[in-house]
Scaffold this motif. Structure first.
Motif, PDB file in Angstrom:
ATOM      1  N   GLU A  60      39.813  31.205  29.358  1.00 16.05           N
ATOM      2  CA  GLU A  60      39.830  32.636  29.685  1.00 16.05           C
ATOM      3  C   GLU A  60      40.050  32.919  31.171  1.00 16.05           C
ATOM      4  OE1 GLU A  60      39.756  34.748  27.237  1.00 16.05           O
ATOM      5  OE2 GLU A  60      39.390  33.163  25.758  1.00 16.05           O
ATOM      6  N   ALA A  61      40.020  31.920  32.010  1.00 20.17           N
ATOM      7  CA  ALA A  61      40.008  32.141  33.451  1.00 20.17           C
ATOM      8  C   ALA A  61      41.375  32.531  34.000  1.00 20.17           C
ATOM      9  CB  ALA A  61      39.512  30.893  34.170  1.00 20.17           C
TER      10      ALA A  61
ATOM     11  N   ARG B  52      35.481  33.111  35.135  1.00 21.48           N
ATOM     12  CA  ARG B  52      36.495  34.147  34.982  1.00 21.48           C
ATOM     13  C   ARG B  52      37.634  33.986  35.974  1.00 21.48           C
ATOM     14  NH1 ARG B  52      32.776  39.111  36.150  1.00 21.48           N
ATOM     15  NH2 ARG B  52      32.279  37.624  37.797  1.00 21.48           N
ATOM     16  N   SER B  53      37.326  33.424  37.137  1.00 29.94           N
ATOM     17  CA  SER B  53      38.320  33.312  38.204  1.00 29.94           C
ATOM     18  C   SER B  53      38.219  31.955  38.873  1.00 29.94           C
ATOM     19  CB  SER B  53      38.105  34.426  39.238  1.00 29.94           C
ATOM     20  OG  SER B  53      38.958  34.268  40.351  1.00 29.94           O
TER      21      SER B  53
END
Length: 245
Positions: free
Chosen positions: A67-68, A45-46
């Motif tokens: 998606e990150a 995610r990050s």
């Protein structure tokens, strides 16, 4: 920065292009290797790119992680401005952020990353190892950021299943393993990189994690074969990026 329309200032990849005329911080093999090699499987995610320079590794990870949220930290103001411009002109501008300043002063503003990537400085700050040009010296001396600082940051901030991926001189392997152990991390993946088949590896791509199971996946990579032709392994690794592959 003002918009750049001069093609001579740009480096083009298959899915993005970069302003690439800042001396000492142009697109290089080390960054491309790291951007293509860093593991991106799982729920990421990050992502933090520590010492992003003008942003090539961050952009490659953005292409690979659909998606990150990608945050690039850069302490050198001119490079940070170029990174921001490169992020803004990319297809992933809505999930890329350039942070100008020391990562140690800004990291608490953001959620823990699932992946940290870094192509940190690796020449000691001495005249005998000075690189060519002032900007390159800034980029390659261990003055404001070094690999041990990045390892300490990863130990503090990585998510429980997070990973740190670095590109460094191969001769630093034992030092990296020691720093990892001191900070509760372990080497989970290692690729030794030679510029040509039969030559001594000069670079390493290494992944550190909290897994602590003592298992490390190791392999070798040669960029060119004995005839000077790009190897199939190198082409396979980078084909999603370079225009000529």
């Amino acid at each position: 920065m003002e918009p750049v329309n001069d093609s001579s200032r740009l480096f083009r990849f298959k899915r993005f292009e970069m302003i690439n005329d800042l001396a000492g911080l142009k697109v290089g093999t080390d960054g491309v290797l790291l951007g293509a090699w860093a593991a991106t499987e799982g729920a990421i995610r990050s992502v933090w790119d520590v010492g992003t320079g003008t942003g090539v590794v961050a952009l490659m990870i953005a292409q690979r992680c659909a998606e990150a949220i990608i945050t690039g930290y850069e302490i050198e103001p001119q490079a940070a401005d170029v990174a921001e411009a490169n992020f803004n002109r990319s297809p992933w501008s809505d999930r890329m952020l350039a942070v100008k300043g020391d990562v140690m002063q800004h990291h608490e503003r953001f959620e823990s990353p699932d992946l940290i990537v870094s192509n940190p400085p690796y020449f000691e700050a001495s005249a005998s190892l000075a690189a060519t040009g002032e900007e390159r010296n800034k980029a390659r001396r261990t003055v404001t950021l070094d690999y041990s600082a990045v390892i300490r940051l990863a130990a503090m901030r990585l998510s429980p299943s997070g990973r740190l991926c670095l590109v460094l001189p191969a001769e630093m392997l034992s030092d990296v393993e020691w720093q990892a152990t001191l900070n509760g991390l372990s080497l989970s993946r290692l690729t030794l990189v030679a510029t040509k088949e039969g030559k001594k590896p000069l670079r390493m791509l290494c992944e550190l994690s909290r897994r602590g199971n003592g298992v490390c996946i190791k392999n070798d990579l040669s960029i060119r074969d004995r005839d000077g032709v790009y190897t199939a392994d190198y082409i396979s690794l980078t084909r999603d990026f370079y225009l000529n592959f």
